[in-house]
Design an enzyme around this catalytic site. Structure first.
Site, PDB file in Angstrom:
ATOM      1  N   ALA A  67      86.299 -39.203  86.845  1.00 50.88           N
ATOM      2  CA  ALA A  67      86.768 -40.849  86.647  1.00 50.88           C
ATOM      3  C   ALA A  67      86.049 -42.094  86.813  1.00 50.88           C
ATOM      4  CB  ALA A  67      88.067 -40.798  86.758  1.00 50.88           C
ATOM      5  N   GLY A 111      88.608 -35.720  86.647  1.00 50.07           N
ATOM      6  CA  GLY A 111      88.755 -36.192  85.404  1.00 50.07           C
ATOM      7  C   GLY A 111      87.715 -35.286  84.932  1.00 50.07           C
ATOM      8  N   GLU A 114      89.177 -31.323  84.196  1.00 55.05           N
ATOM      9  CA  GLU A 114      89.953 -31.908  83.385  1.00 55.05           C
ATOM     10  C   GLU A 114      89.526 -32.029  81.947  1.00 55.05           C
ATOM     11  OE1 GLU A 114      92.177 -34.973  85.655  1.00 55.05           O
ATOM     12  OE2 GLU A 114      93.180 -33.764  86.030  1.00 55.05           O
ATOM     13  N   GLU A 134      91.255 -35.593  94.124  1.00 56.17           N
ATOM     14  CA  GLU A 134      91.690 -36.625  93.614  1.00 56.17           C
ATOM     15  C   GLU A 134      92.324 -37.106  94.947  1.00 56.17           C
ATOM     16  OE1 GLU A 134      91.467 -34.166  90.513  1.00 56.17           O
ATOM     17  OE2 GLU A 134      91.362 -35.587  89.063  1.00 56.17           O
TER      18      GLU A 134
HETATM   19  N1  DAK Z   1      82.952 -42.607  90.416  1.00 55.76           N
HETATM   20  C1  DAK Z   1      82.244 -43.443  90.036  1.00 55.76           C
HETATM   21  N2  DAK Z   1      80.755 -43.290  90.517  1.00 55.76           N
HETATM   22  C2  DAK Z   1      80.763 -41.973  91.305  1.00 55.76           C
HETATM   23  C3  DAK Z   1      81.998 -41.264  91.466  1.00 55.76           C
HETATM   24  C4  DAK Z   1      82.813 -41.932  90.431  1.00 55.76           C
HETATM   25  N3  DAK Z   1      83.165 -40.439  90.826  1.00 55.76           N
HETATM   26  N4  DAK Z   1      81.169 -39.750  91.895  1.00 55.76           N
HETATM   27  C5  DAK Z   1      79.675 -40.403  91.975  1.00 55.76           C
HETATM   28  N5  DAK Z   1      79.701 -41.105  92.251  1.00 55.76           N
HETATM   29  C6  DAK Z   1      78.431 -42.672  91.869  1.00 55.76           C
HETATM   30  C7  DAK Z   1      78.620 -42.729  93.929  1.00 55.76           C
HETATM   31  O1  DAK Z   1      78.639 -44.061  93.849  1.00 55.76           O
HETATM   32  C8  DAK Z   1      76.462 -42.667  94.230  1.00 55.76           C
HETATM   33  O2  DAK Z   1      76.524 -44.342  93.628  1.00 55.76           O
HETATM   34  P1  DAK Z   1      75.847 -45.156  94.127  1.00 55.76           P
HETATM   35  O3  DAK Z   1      77.061 -45.334  95.205  1.00 55.76           O
HETATM   36  O4  DAK Z   1      74.064 -44.645  94.439  1.00 55.76           O
HETATM   37  O5  DAK Z   1      75.580 -46.537  93.249  1.00 55.76           O
HETATM   38  C9  DAK Z   1      76.173 -41.678  92.875  1.00 55.76           C
HETATM   39  O6  DAK Z   1      77.194 -41.545  91.809  1.00 55.76           O
HETATM   40  C10 DAK Z   1      75.486 -40.187  93.294  1.00 55.76           C
HETATM   41  O7  DAK Z   1      76.908 -39.730  94.401  1.00 55.76           O
HETATM   42  P2  DAK Z   1      76.526 -39.827  96.219  1.00 55.76           P
HETATM   43  O8  DAK Z   1      75.845 -40.845  96.336  1.00 55.76           O
HETATM   44  O9  DAK Z   1      78.147 -39.800  96.159  1.00 55.76           O
HETATM   45  O10 DAK Z   1      76.196 -38.652  95.728  1.00 55.76           O
HETATM   46  P3  DAK Z   1      76.462 -36.834  96.398  1.00 55.76           P
HETATM   47  O11 DAK Z   1      75.161 -36.078  96.740  1.00 55.76           O
HETATM   48  O12 DAK Z   1      76.414 -37.997  98.061  1.00 55.76           O
HETATM   49  O13 DAK Z   1      78.137 -36.682  96.300  1.00 55.76           O
HETATM   50  C11 DAK Z   1      79.783 -35.964  95.722  1.00 55.76           C
HETATM   51  C12 DAK Z   1      78.632 -36.547  95.350  1.00 55.76           C
HETATM   52  C13 DAK Z   1      80.060 -35.575  93.714  1.00 55.76           C
HETATM   53  C14 DAK Z   1      79.907 -35.299  96.728  1.00 55.76           C
HETATM   54  C15 DAK Z   1      80.338 -37.751  95.049  1.00 55.76           C
HETATM   55  O14 DAK Z   1      79.768 -38.953  94.563  1.00 55.76           O
HETATM   56  C16 DAK Z   1      82.013 -37.594  95.064  1.00 55.76           C
HETATM   57  O15 DAK Z   1      82.954 -37.221  96.312  1.00 55.76           O
HETATM   58  N6  DAK Z   1      82.087 -37.915  94.176  1.00 55.76           N
HETATM   59  C17 DAK Z   1      83.623 -38.136  93.831  1.00 55.76           C
HETATM   60  C18 DAK Z   1      84.267 -37.119  93.535  1.00 55.76           C
HETATM   61  C19 DAK Z   1      85.799 -37.206  93.331  1.00 55.76           C
HETATM   62  O16 DAK Z   1      86.619 -37.520  94.138  1.00 55.76           O
HETATM   63  N7  DAK Z   1      86.155 -38.028  92.001  1.00 55.76           N
HETATM   64  C20 DAK Z   1      87.981 -37.622  90.521  1.00 55.76           C
HETATM   65  C21 DAK Z   1      87.543 -39.085  91.135  1.00 55.76           C
HETATM   66  S1  DAK Z   1      89.437 -39.203  90.386  1.00 55.76           S
HETATM   67  C22 DAK Z   1      93.889 -39.860  83.971  1.00 55.76           C
HETATM   68  C23 DAK Z   1      92.892 -38.666  83.478  1.00 55.76           C
HETATM   69  C24 DAK Z   1      91.612 -38.568  83.896  1.00 55.76           C
HETATM   70  C25 DAK Z   1      91.751 -39.335  86.092  1.00 55.76           C
HETATM   71  C26 DAK Z   1      92.699 -39.612  86.159  1.00 55.76           C
HETATM   72  C27 DAK Z   1      93.907 -40.547  85.183  1.00 55.76           C
HETATM   73  N8  DAK Z   1      95.022 -40.557  82.764  1.00 55.76           N
HETATM   74  C28 DAK Z   1      94.810 -39.409  81.258  1.00 55.76           C
HETATM   75  C29 DAK Z   1      95.578 -41.119  83.265  1.00 55.76           C
HETATM   76  C30 DAK Z   1      90.861 -38.816  86.832  1.00 55.76           C
HETATM   77  C31 DAK Z   1      90.866 -39.013  88.362  1.00 55.76           C
HETATM   78  C32 DAK Z   1      89.490 -38.792  88.395  1.00 55.76           C
HETATM   79  O17 DAK Z   1      88.803 -38.239  88.600  1.00 55.76           O
END
Ligand code: DAK
Length: 260
Positions: A67, A111, A114, A134
């Protein structure tokens, strides 16, 4: 490729409908608009008689990093529950009657994982990295991760994955039974299309009922599931395609199905 959407692309190849997540700059993070577009494309393919199987994959090196955290960080709990498409994405995906194949690569997280888990078959490229991170941002899975991974992996493995937020590679995911098959990145889409076309050749009603029966088992006990399977079997037995399939076998020829 159709350009009717902003954050996804869609394509039709014979009887296969393909959805490509298309926000590669942010690793295909799923914002409100993207989730809406995925749901609309799924609905369109579901209603399109010519589409027999749906593939969801991505443009770029990654399936999805989950997400959109920037957007999500601005939501109140009530907004998330009441207004955001995150609230009902699972329901929308579950109402797709046709098989959905996820073809995942690179980061497939939160997400994004998921979304893949809610599909019916998952093919992964060798470089896929799967996880529910998460917990690292003070949250927990909300799109089915705790439920689907636990059913797939059992309590202990699901606890480990979700409590540590660690990523696993495609081989490990295959070993654990999360993904059906691991292929090279170059072959990912071709493999998914080949599998989709193989399924698309089968009698459409039989395909639909197989999906329905298998999903039913996740929500019922064995006796209810067996009863439900039998009812669907009887329906197929009397269907035109069922009769045609059996006749074709007896006459030693290829069946011609009509979806009736
Ligand atoms: N959201 C927004 N932007 C993201 C992102 C994300 N999840 N993941 C990466 N980006 C963006 C980064 O901010 C960056 O953008 P700029 O800063 O350059 O503008 C660009 O993508 C490249 O990312 P990185 O610079 O971080 O790239 P790296 O190779 O260094 O790292 C990484 C890659 C995948 C390890 C890292 O980006 C990372 O940790 N990303 C976050 C992963 C994460 O925490 N995902 C879970 C998110 S929470 C629901 C349904 C679903 C959900 C919730 C509720 N309901 C039905 C109620 C889901 C929740 C989630 O998924």
């Amino acid at each position: 490729m159709s350009l009717q959407y902003q954050n996804i692309l869609i394509e039709r190849k014979e009887n296969v409908g393909i959805i490509y997540l298309n926000r590669p700059r942010v690793l295909n993070a799923l914002n409100r608009n993207t989730v809406d577009e995925i749901m609309n494309a799924m609905k369109d393919f579901n209603n399109d008689e010519n589409v027999r199987v749906i593939i969801i994959t991505s443009n770029g090196d990654n399936f999805s990093a989950g997400a959109d955290i920037k957007e999500m960080s601005q939501l109140s709990s009530i907004d998330a529950e009441e207004k955001s498409p995150l609230a009902n994405w699972d329901i929308a995906i579950n109402s797709v009657k046709k098989p959905v194949i996820a073809a995942i690569k690179g980061y497939t997280l939160g997400g994004g994982l998921e979304l893949a888990l809610s599909c019916d078959i998952i093919i992964a490229s060798e470089d896929a990295k799967l996880g529910q991170p998460e917990i690292n941002i003070g949250l927990m899975p909300g799109g089915g991760g705790t439920q689907r991974l636990t059913r797939l992996l059992g309590k202990h493995k699901a606890m480990e994955l979700i409590l540590t937020g660690k990523m696993i590679d495609a081989k490990e995911a295959e070993k654990l039974g999360i993904v059906n098959k691991v292929v090279s990145k170059e072959k990912l889409l071709d493999e998914a299309i080949e599998l989709a076309k193989e399924i698309a050749k089968k009698a459409p009603l039989a395909v639909k009922y197989v999906k329905e029966a298998i999903l039913f088992t996740l929500e019922s006990n064995l006796q209810e599931g067996l009863r439900y399977e039998r009812k669907l079997f009887y329906l197929l037995l009397g269907s035109e395609d069922g009769k045609e399939g059996m006749r074709a076998f007896i006459e030693k020829r290829e069946p011609k199905y009509k979806g009736k």
